[in-house]
Design a protein around this motif. Structure first.
Motif, mmCIF file in Angstrom:
data_model
loop_
_atom_site.group_PDB
_atom_site.id
_atom_site.type_symbol
_atom_site.label_atom_id
_atom_site.label_comp_id
_atom_site.label_asym_id
_atom_site.label_seq_id
_atom_site.Cartn_x
_atom_site.Cartn_y
_atom_site.Cartn_z
ATOM 1 N N GLU A 1 0.812 -1.216 0.000
ATOM 2 C CA GLU A 1 0.000 0.000 0.000
ATOM 3 C C GLU A 1 0.841 1.259 0.000
ATOM 4 O O GLU A 1 0.527 2.240 -0.665
ATOM 5 C CB GLU A 1 -0.921 -0.008 1.226
ATOM 6 N N THR A 2 1.937 1.274 0.780
ATOM 7 C CA THR A 2 2.817 2.443 0.856
ATOM 8 C C THR A 2 4.265 2.008 0.720
ATOM 9 O O THR A 2 4.584 0.808 0.806
ATOM 10 C CB THR A 2 2.658 3.185 2.202
ATOM 11 N N GLU A 3 5.132 2.970 0.542
ATOM 12 C CA GLU A 3 6.560 2.668 0.448
ATOM 13 C C GLU A 3 7.067 2.045 1.746
ATOM 14 O O GLU A 3 7.948 1.172 1.726
ATOM 15 C CB GLU A 3 7.343 3.950 0.136
ATOM 16 N N ILE A 4 6.519 2.498 2.871
ATOM 17 C CA ILE A 4 6.926 1.938 4.162
ATOM 18 C C ILE A 4 6.591 0.454 4.221
ATOM 19 O O ILE A 4 7.425 -0.374 4.615
ATOM 20 C CB ILE A 4 6.231 2.693 5.315
ATOM 21 N N HIS A 5 5.374 0.098 3.813
ATOM 22 C CA HIS A 5 4.980 -1.308 3.823
ATOM 23 C C HIS A 5 5.830 -2.122 2.850
ATOM 24 O O HIS A 5 6.224 -3.253 3.157
ATOM 25 C CB HIS A 5 3.498 -1.439 3.479
ATOM 26 N N LEU A 6 6.113 -1.552 1.693
ATOM 27 C CA LEU A 6 6.938 -2.241 0.701
ATOM 28 C C LEU A 6 8.331 -2.508 1.257
ATOM 29 O O LEU A 6 8.853 -3.624 1.156
ATOM 30 C CB LEU A 6 7.031 -1.392 -0.571
ATOM 31 N N ASP A 7 8.948 -1.472 1.849
ATOM 32 C CA ASP A 7 10.298 -1.633 2.395
ATOM 33 C C ASP A 7 10.337 -2.686 3.488
ATOM 34 O O ASP A 7 11.270 -3.505 3.554
ATOM 35 C CB ASP A 7 10.809 -0.296 2.945
#
Length: 264
Positions: free
Chosen positions: A23-29
């Protein structure tokens, strides 16, 4: 070959579901970091398969029966070859442990549909992690299969959980999931994290070497200064001695001249 076998063979299992990876870059990372950390932790074992965001099919002949765990570990399954999808009936085992990085859009699915599905598939441990601490209370939760049903894994005083299947301790450190090897107590790292730490350590060592070199230069300069001071003192002593000697000679000459004149 029976007609049923022929139809099963011809079933197409898509390799993507058209959904975004996170959903977000934070979740992806965080998703990528967890996958990399687990892969690194089990790098020495050929019978452990670690993957994430890969379509998992759990009913032969039914391409709609799929799920895409954010990260999963399968014990007892060879890590090679690389898979395009994971078919439970071909591999002979469901995931042993699944991790889901929960977000606003996945919270309900992670807590209900996926939880029920993983329980039914026989996933022995299921962990949910909310990196933003906005959607789960607490932000780290775990379930363990007991008697065919999921039971919450009790947290310790620090809010940490134990994965008995992976022999790993999970805890949030400043809101970020850390995985710790239980036998050694060592914090497990992803390769980029390890590289960053090694680079920082190298920078510290280089700075220490520069400091030592600077200290050595200072000591050398101090030694030179002391040597120059000693030379200056020696020169001053020589000059004073020469001046005193010259004065004494002059006095002796004058005294001799006075004596000579007095005799005249």
């Amino acid at each position: 070959m029976t007609p049923r076998q022929h139809r099963t063979k011809d079933v197409y299992y898509p390799e993507g579901d058209g959904k975004p990876m996170a959903e977000t870059e934070i979740h992806l990372d965080e998703m990528i970091r967890i996958i990399q950390t687990l892969r690194d932790a089990f790098a020495g074992r050929a019978d452990v398969y670690v993957v994430g965001n890969l379509l998992l099919y759990y009913e032969e002949g039914n391409p709609r029966a799929s799920v895409s765990p954010d990260a999963m570990v399968v014990l007892g399954v060879p890590k090679r070859p690389r898979r395009r999808t994971y078919k439970v009936w071909e591999e002979g085992a469901p995931p042993t442990v699944v991790f889901e990085v929960t977000s606003r859009s996945t919270r309900g699915e992670d807590l209900r549909r996926k939880r029920d599905l993983y329980e039914r598939l026989g996933v022995r441990e299921y962990f949910l992690y909310d990196p933003l601490a906005e959607y789960l209370r607490p932000a780290l939760q775990g379930y363990r299969l007991e008697g065919g049903a999921y039971a919450p894994i009790a947290t310790d005083a620090a809010g940490g959980l134990v994965s008995t299947e992976l022999d790993i301790y999970l805890i949030l450190v400043e809101g970020r999931l850390q995985l710790i090897d239980r036998p050694t107590g060592e914090t497990l790292l992803s390769p980029p994290e390890r590289a960053a730490i090694e680079a920082a350590r190298a920078a510290v060592e280089a700075a220490r070497a520069d400091t030592e070199a600077s200290r050595a230069d200072i000591e050398a300069n101090r030694a030179d200064t002391e040597a120059n001071r000693a030379d200056a003192e020696a020169n001053r002593a020589d000059t004073e001695a020469a001046a005193r000697s010259a004065a004494e000679r002059r006095i002796a000459e004058l005294e001799a001249l006075l004596t000579q004149r007095s005799k005249q």
